[in-house]
Design an enzyme around this catalytic site. Structure first.
Site, PDB file in Angstrom:
ATOM      1  N   CYS A  68      53.474 -15.006  17.126  1.00  0.00           N
ATOM      2  CA  CYS A  68      52.769 -15.429  18.323  1.00  0.00           C
ATOM      3  C   CYS A  68      51.274 -15.275  18.076  1.00  0.00           C
ATOM      4  O   CYS A  68      50.844 -14.336  17.402  1.00  0.00           O
ATOM      5  CB  CYS A  68      53.229 -14.545  19.476  1.00  0.00           C
ATOM      6  SG  CYS A  68      52.241 -14.721  20.934  1.00  0.00           S
ATOM      7  N   ASP A 450      40.970 -49.912  -0.106  1.00  0.00           N
ATOM      8  CA  ASP A 450      40.903 -50.396  -1.471  1.00  0.00           C
ATOM      9  C   ASP A 450      41.654 -51.735  -1.484  1.00  0.00           C
ATOM     10  O   ASP A 450      42.468 -52.000  -0.618  1.00  0.00           O
ATOM     11  CB  ASP A 450      41.573 -49.335  -2.341  1.00  0.00           C
ATOM     12  CG  ASP A 450      41.908 -49.842  -3.714  1.00  0.00           C
ATOM     13  OD1 ASP A 450      40.980 -50.250  -4.414  1.00  0.00           O
ATOM     14  OD2 ASP A 450      43.089 -49.814  -4.085  1.00  0.00           O
TER      15      ASP A 450
HETATM   16  N1  LIG Z   1      41.629 -52.090 -18.064  1.00  0.00           N
HETATM   17  C1  LIG Z   1      41.154 -53.249 -17.593  1.00  0.00           C
HETATM   18  N2  LIG Z   1      41.670 -54.406 -18.033  1.00  0.00           N
HETATM   19  C2  LIG Z   1      41.208 -55.579 -17.579  1.00  0.00           C
HETATM   20  N3  LIG Z   1      40.242 -55.685 -16.663  1.00  0.00           N
HETATM   21  C3  LIG Z   1      39.685 -54.578 -16.186  1.00  0.00           C
HETATM   22  C4  LIG Z   1      40.107 -53.302 -16.615  1.00  0.00           C
HETATM   23  N4  LIG Z   1      39.388 -52.366 -15.986  1.00  0.00           N
HETATM   24  C5  LIG Z   1      38.555 -53.030 -15.180  1.00  0.00           C
HETATM   25  N5  LIG Z   1      38.709 -54.363 -15.289  1.00  0.00           N
HETATM   26  C6  LIG Z   1      37.967 -55.390 -14.588  1.00  0.00           C
HETATM   27  O1  LIG Z   1      37.003 -54.756 -13.773  1.00  0.00           O
HETATM   28  C7  LIG Z   1      37.256 -55.000 -12.399  1.00  0.00           C
HETATM   29  C8  LIG Z   1      37.019 -53.739 -11.617  1.00  0.00           C
HETATM   30  O2  LIG Z   1      37.999 -52.810 -11.931  1.00  0.00           O
HETATM   31  P1  LIG Z   1      38.338 -51.572 -11.031  1.00  0.00           P
HETATM   32  O3  LIG Z   1      39.453 -50.847 -11.694  1.00  0.00           O
HETATM   33  O4  LIG Z   1      37.091 -50.829 -10.756  1.00  0.00           O
HETATM   34  O5  LIG Z   1      38.812 -52.185  -9.646  1.00  0.00           O
HETATM   35  P2  LIG Z   1      40.157 -52.974  -9.254  1.00  0.00           P
HETATM   36  O6  LIG Z   1      41.322 -52.198  -9.709  1.00  0.00           O
HETATM   37  O7  LIG Z   1      40.096 -54.388  -9.659  1.00  0.00           O
HETATM   38  O8  LIG Z   1      40.074 -53.079  -7.695  1.00  0.00           O
HETATM   39  P3  LIG Z   1      40.278 -51.970  -6.546  1.00  0.00           P
HETATM   40  O9  LIG Z   1      39.014 -51.213  -6.522  1.00  0.00           O
HETATM   41  O10 LIG Z   1      40.465 -52.833  -5.345  1.00  0.00           O
HETATM   42  O11 LIG Z   1      41.488 -51.179  -6.881  1.00  0.00           O
HETATM   43  C9  LIG Z   1      38.677 -55.510 -12.347  1.00  0.00           C
HETATM   44  O12 LIG Z   1      38.855 -56.406 -11.284  1.00  0.00           O
HETATM   45  C10 LIG Z   1      38.835 -56.206 -13.675  1.00  0.00           C
HETATM   46  O13 LIG Z   1      38.317 -57.500 -13.585  1.00  0.00           O
END
Ligand SMILES: Nc1ncnc2c1ncn2[C@@H]1O[C@H](COP(=O)(O)OP(=O)(O)OP(=O)(O)O)[C@@H](O)[C@H]1O
Ligand SMILES: [Zn+2]
Length: 752
Positions: A68, A450
């Site tokens: 309590c 996101d």
């Molecule tokens: N490992 C990867 N392979 C291919 N493209 C990539 C990779 N990492 C980043 N990118 C490119 O950079 C951009 C930004 O990536 P980031 O991971 O920051 O965001 P996201 O996953 O696309 O989006 P959110 O923020 O909505 O999750 C992606 O849209 C992609 O075009």
């Protein structure tokens, strides 16, 4: 020195000063606590209870007498003067006190607790899981006899029967029903703490002193009864969460080394065992399907009642229901570590963190109770003393006030309501990590989301390929997909998958690196290659006006574009497109109608982001954000709004932590999301957020209803008592009635 070593290894990782230590071992010889870690030479378990553990700098105790908030106040006061205590953490629901300390003398703490009848039992921190099985011991029979005696006393008194009989019945009733209350009241008073027990003890003693024996007996019995019923309701709220565990069967059919199948207790099933599941059976442990397929209803965990198709390689969760097929799966977690077990643990520890209303009520009760006590005293004494009132009448009025003043209803209804809300949310697949988030939810004014995986499915598909350089088309695809295959970013996955479907074999990649927010790079056959977005092309100086036009055109159609870059030139261009979840559109509409502004934060480019935002109806878009940019945007928003943030990826983690409420999506099966988010949504249905907000609203309105109701009843009674004839009987009934009503109102949430 040898002594000292033994001691510090037992108690705490931190070195103690010699002086400090002497003091403690000396103290220990006088302490009534049966066990203490701070033994001079070596820790000895003297009783059946485990050796107390101060894990680093915390000691965890189970205190069965503590359930309590008034007892919490008592303990806080009692321990206030002990040096070295950093923080006291109360989980009244589980009856657990965690003492965060720096070399505090545990023996003193235990002795102090014993002195106020709060016998501590040291437990291991993670043992607290099992503690919830504790049930309040309510001596119903004894209470019933006391009730009959008290009623008898009233009746004999009413019919002007022999005074001796009235006295006898009343005394027996008080002894049977009220000794506990007296004891608690006396301890509270000794520690200058006016709690409900103290108030009731005063009222009963007062009634006895003015010769109202039957009244005294009745008040005591009814109060004890009310306490018992409250303890029970508290238990109900508490068990609503515990009951989730009963979702898992106790046994599972496990494959033995000789090839036979044996029914085993799930607690004994090891990781890696193979389990067989029949149609209609509940799944006992987390695991991965290795043979067969089925549809599985995951509603008990996710709240989503549409069954899901699962086949070899898919994950299954303890507590979910196998609907049609039968299959075998390999166990991936022990029973105590299943997703469901972790959910329950998270919700249970969430009960320990106090919601604002609860803090308010506690503080209120602290001020209110002494004030009422003084008023009651004044009413009992002042009118007869100064204005020639009848002593008996006014003292009686004062006592009635004491009874009605009891803040019980207020104090008890708040945690019951919050816990019921937390339990209800769990059933929808919404895991709330503390009462304060449940309370704050209704205040959200902005929700940041996101994009990838939150609003969209996060499983994009390749929509277009362009060869731009001198290289052969197949070669470009081979190089690009080899880099892509090394990454688990959704965009890369789409490119790797498309190549696999075209039977393009991956090449060897060395020195592979992910470039956050841009893409990836790596060496193939001695040459350095880049696969990434526009930003990456810019940084490598490989962009051109013409290329920009192409990219923008594709982006405006909702594509995300990445390029393969090598030799300072763009060799190929890949466009991928993600699809929006149906539920996202619905969720954004609901959020709008709740008056919440939505803003999309994404690492993807602004054009694509706007296209997606328009599809789901999001108000505002910010693209090209790096994780730290997301954090900055959320920080900025929190200066003027109560901000929620939903995300699923690692690149959202800093922003999630910064937001007032961080929601993690698709938490099922991922440890970090359950453990770090403020609110974890078990599946990836965004509609859970408006649902959470509505639950928060109804929780809050029930809290307010309860507080208002209790205060109104008390005020009315106060006035009635002052003006006319209320009896102690009525006061006790009003008080108990209010308590029960507000508790029932709180439990209503369980049915939501
Ligand atoms: N490992 C990867 N392979 C291919 N493209 C990539 C990779 N990492 C980043 N990118 C490119 O950079 C951009 C930004 O990536 P980031 O991971 O920051 O965001 P996201 O996953 O696309 O989006 P959110 O923020 O909505 O999750 C992606 O849209 C992609 O075009
Ligand atoms: Zn450019």
């Amino acid at each position: 020195m040898g002594e000292h070593k033994a001691h510090s290894s037992c108690c705490s990782q931190q070195p103690h000063t010699a002086h400090h230590h002497d003091e403690m071992s000396h103290e220990h010889q006088h302490t009534p606590a049966k066990h203490s870690c701070c033994h001079g030479s070596a820790p000895i378990a003297m009783t059946d209870s485990p050796i107390p553990v101060s894990n680093g700098t915390q000691a965890v105790y189970r205190i069965n007498n503590m359930d309590c908030p008034t007892e919490e106040a008592l303990i806080r006061k009692k321990l206030a003067n002990i040096k070295g205590i950093v923080e006291l953490e109360f989980n009244l629901m589980q009856r657990i006190l965690t003492v965060h300390h720096q070399q505090a003398p545990l023996a003193d703490i235990e002795a102090a607790l014993m002195a106020i009848d709060m016998a501590p039992e040291a437990i291991l921190p993670n043992e607290s899981d099992n503690v919830a099985d504790f049930r309040p011991v309510i001596k119903w029979k004894q209470l019933a006899i006391a009730g009959i005696m008290a009623l008898g006393a009233e009746i004999v008194h009413f019919m002007s029967g022999p005074a001796g009989l009235v006295l006898l019945l009343a005394i027996v009733a008080i002894l049977l029903g009220g000794l506990g209350t007296y004891k608690k009241g006396w301890i509270a008073l000794k520690n200058f703490n006016l709690n409900m027990n103290a108030l009731m003890s005063f009222a009963v003693t007062g009634a006895i002193l003015i010769g109202q024996w039957p009244e005294a007996a009745m008040v005591m019995v009814l109060f004890t009864l009310a306490e018992a019923i409250e303890a029970k309701s508290m238990d109900r709220a508490r068990n609503a969460i515990k009951n989730l565990l009963s979702l898992t069967p106790e046994t599972a059919t496990v494959l033995q080394s000789d090839g036979s199948w044996v029914e085993m207790d799930i607690k004994e099933v090891l990781i890696g065992s193979t389990i067989r599941v029949k149609p209609g059976e509940r799944i006992a442990l987390d695991g991965k399907i290795i043979a067969g397929q089925s549809t599985i209803n995951q509603a008990p965990i996710t709240g989503e009642s549409l069954p899901i198709e699962k086949m070899t390689g898919d994950t299954v969760f303890a507590g979910t229901i196998n609907e049609s097929g039968s299959f075998e799966y390999k166990v991936t977690a022990l029973a105590a570590q299943s997703t469901l077990a972790r959910i329950i643990k998270a919700v249970e520890s969430a009960q320990g963190s106090k919601a604002q209303t609860q803090r308010f009520v506690d503080r209120f009760a602290k001020v209110y109770t002494p004030i009422v006590f003084i008023i009651a005293l004044g009413i009992g004494i002042v009118p007869p003393l100064l204005f020639g009132g009848m002593w008996f009448d006014w003292i009686y009025k004062g006592l009635v006030l004491l009874v009605i003043a009891c803040p019980c209803a207020l104090v008890i209804s708040t945690p019951v309501t919050i816990v019921s809300g937390l339990a209800a949310a769990t059933r929808y697949g919404i895991l709330i990590k503390g009462g304060m988030y449940l309370e704050q939810g209704r205040k959200l004014s902005v929700l940041a989301l996101d994009k990838t995986g939150t609003i969209t499915y996060g499983k994009p598909q390749q929509t277009l390929f362009l060869a731009l350089g001198t290289l052969d088309e197949l070669e470009i695809k081979a190089i690009a997909s080899s880099l892509a295959a090394r990454s688990d970013h959704p965009v890369s996955k789409a490119i790797a998958l498309a190549a696999k479907e075209q039977n393009i074999a991956p090449l060897n990649v060395s020195n592979f690196t992910a470039v956050l927010g841009q893409g990836t790079r790596g060496e193939i056959n001695g040459a350095l290659w880049f696969l990434g977005n526009h930003r990456m092309a810019e940084e490598l100086g490989a962009c051109s006006n013409e290329l920009e036009k192409t990219i923008e055109g594709l982006e405006r159609q909702g594509n995300t574009v990445v390029m393969l870059i090598g030799n300072q030139a763009v060799q190929g261009l890949f466009a991928v497109a993600d699809t929006v979840k149906e539920t996202s559109i619905e969720a954004i509409a609901q959020l709008k109608s709740l008056g919440i502004k939505t803003i999309m934060l994404t690492g993807d480019n602004a054009h694509t982001a706007s296209v997606i935002a328009a599809q789901v109806g999001i108000d505002q878009v910010k693209g090209n954000l790096l994780p730290e940019d997301k954090l900055a945007v959320v920080s900025e928003l929190t200066t003027s709004d109560v901000v929620g943030m939903v995300g699923d990826g690692i690149n959202d983690a800093p922003a999630l932590a910064k937001a007032d409420i961080g929601f993690a999506m698709g938490a099922m099966g991922t440890d970090t999301a359950i453990e770090t988010a403020d609110v974890a949504l078990m599946d990836d249905d965004l509609c859970k957020i408006p649902q959470f907000i509505r639950l928060s609203q109804s929780t809050f309105s029930i809290l307010v209803q309860n507080i208002a109701f209790a205060l109104v009843i008390k005020t009315i009674f106060f006035v009635l008592t002052f003006l006319g004839d209320t009896t102690m009987w009525m006061a006790v009934f009003a008080d108990i009635g209010t308590s029960l009503l507000v508790v029932a109102n709180g439990l209503r949430l369980l049915k939501k």
